[in-house]
Design a protein around this motif. Structure first.
Motif, short mmCIF file in Angstrom:
data_model
loop_
_atom_site.label_atom_id
_atom_site.label_comp_id
_atom_site.label_asym_id
_atom_site.label_seq_id
_atom_site.Cartn_x
_atom_site.Cartn_y
_atom_site.Cartn_z
N GLN A 296 0.83 -1.21 0.00
CA GLN A 296 0.00 0.00 0.00
C GLN A 296 0.86 1.26 0.00
O GLN A 296 0.56 2.22 -0.69
CB GLN A 296 -0.93 0.01 1.21
CG GLN A 296 -1.93 1.16 1.20
CD GLN A 296 -2.92 1.04 0.06
OE1 GLN A 296 -3.62 0.06 -0.03
NE2 GLN A 296 -2.96 2.04 -0.80
N SER A 297 1.96 1.23 0.76
CA SER A 297 2.86 2.37 0.82
C SER A 297 3.45 2.68 -0.56
O SER A 297 3.47 3.84 -1.00
CB SER A 297 3.97 2.07 1.82
OG SER A 297 4.94 3.08 1.83
N VAL A 298 3.91 1.66 -1.25
CA VAL A 298 4.48 1.85 -2.60
C VAL A 298 3.39 2.30 -3.57
O VAL A 298 3.59 3.22 -4.36
CB VAL A 298 5.17 0.56 -3.09
CG1 VAL A 298 5.62 0.69 -4.54
CG2 VAL A 298 6.37 0.23 -2.19
N ALA A 299 2.22 1.67 -3.50
CA ALA A 299 1.12 2.03 -4.40
C ALA A 299 0.71 3.48 -4.21
O ALA A 299 0.49 4.21 -5.19
CB ALA A 299 -0.07 1.10 -4.16
N HIS B 35 -1.45 -3.53 -8.95
CA HIS B 35 -0.38 -3.23 -9.91
C HIS B 35 0.99 -3.43 -9.28
O HIS B 35 1.88 -4.01 -9.90
CB HIS B 35 -0.50 -1.80 -10.43
CG HIS B 35 -1.55 -1.64 -11.47
ND1 HIS B 35 -1.86 -0.43 -12.02
CD2 HIS B 35 -2.36 -2.53 -12.07
CE1 HIS B 35 -2.83 -0.58 -12.92
NE2 HIS B 35 -3.13 -1.86 -12.95
N VAL B 36 1.14 -2.94 -8.07
CA VAL B 36 2.43 -3.08 -7.39
C VAL B 36 2.75 -4.55 -7.14
O VAL B 36 3.87 -5.00 -7.37
CB VAL B 36 2.45 -2.27 -6.07
CG1 VAL B 36 3.75 -2.53 -5.30
CG2 VAL B 36 2.29 -0.79 -6.36
N ALA B 37 1.75 -5.30 -6.67
CA ALA B 37 1.98 -6.73 -6.39
C ALA B 37 2.39 -7.47 -7.66
O ALA B 37 3.33 -8.27 -7.64
CB ALA B 37 0.72 -7.35 -5.79
N LEU B 38 1.71 -7.22 -8.76
CA LEU B 38 2.05 -7.89 -10.02
C LEU B 38 3.43 -7.48 -10.51
O LEU B 38 4.21 -8.32 -10.97
CB LEU B 38 0.99 -7.61 -11.08
CG LEU B 38 -0.38 -8.25 -10.83
CD1 LEU B 38 -1.42 -7.69 -11.80
CD2 LEU B 38 -0.29 -9.75 -10.93
N ALA B 39 3.74 -6.18 -10.41
CA ALA B 39 5.06 -5.71 -10.85
C ALA B 39 6.16 -6.29 -9.97
O ALA B 39 7.24 -6.64 -10.46
CB ALA B 39 5.11 -4.18 -10.82
#
Length: 91
Positions: free
Chosen positions: A22-25, A34-38
């Motif tokens: 969540q922090s990165v997103a 998106h962040v998890a997939l990347a």
């Protein structure tokens, strides 16, 4: 450590991982998905993220994650063991 303690630690680790995602997103202005997939894709060409979708629009949205490039710091944060994620702000 007994099985119950291991499960509790594992649940805490998952919560820490979600906070890191969540922090990165939030910083990048994209979804946690998106962040998890990347992040999974960043592990190399031998790793392929498996998408789950309820609709064609979910698949299209997930496909856009291939355009997301994470910084080395993001990958390090997401790859850290749960106890190493002290830098993640708890909300």
């Amino acid at each position: 450590m007994n099985d119950r303690d291991q499960r509790a630690g594992s649940a805490g680790g998952l919560a820490d991982r979600v906070l890191a995602l969540q922090s990165v997103a939030d910083r990048l202005g994209v979804s946690v998905q998106h962040v998890a997939l990347a992040w999974v894709a960043s592990h190399g060409t031998h790793v392929v993220p498996v998408l789950g979708a309820r609709s064609a629009s979910n698949i299209q949205d997930s496909a856009r994650a291939t355009e997301l490039r994470l910084w080395a710091e993001d990958i390090a944060l997401l790859s850290a063991r749960p106890c190493d994620n002290d830098q993640v702000e708890r909300q």
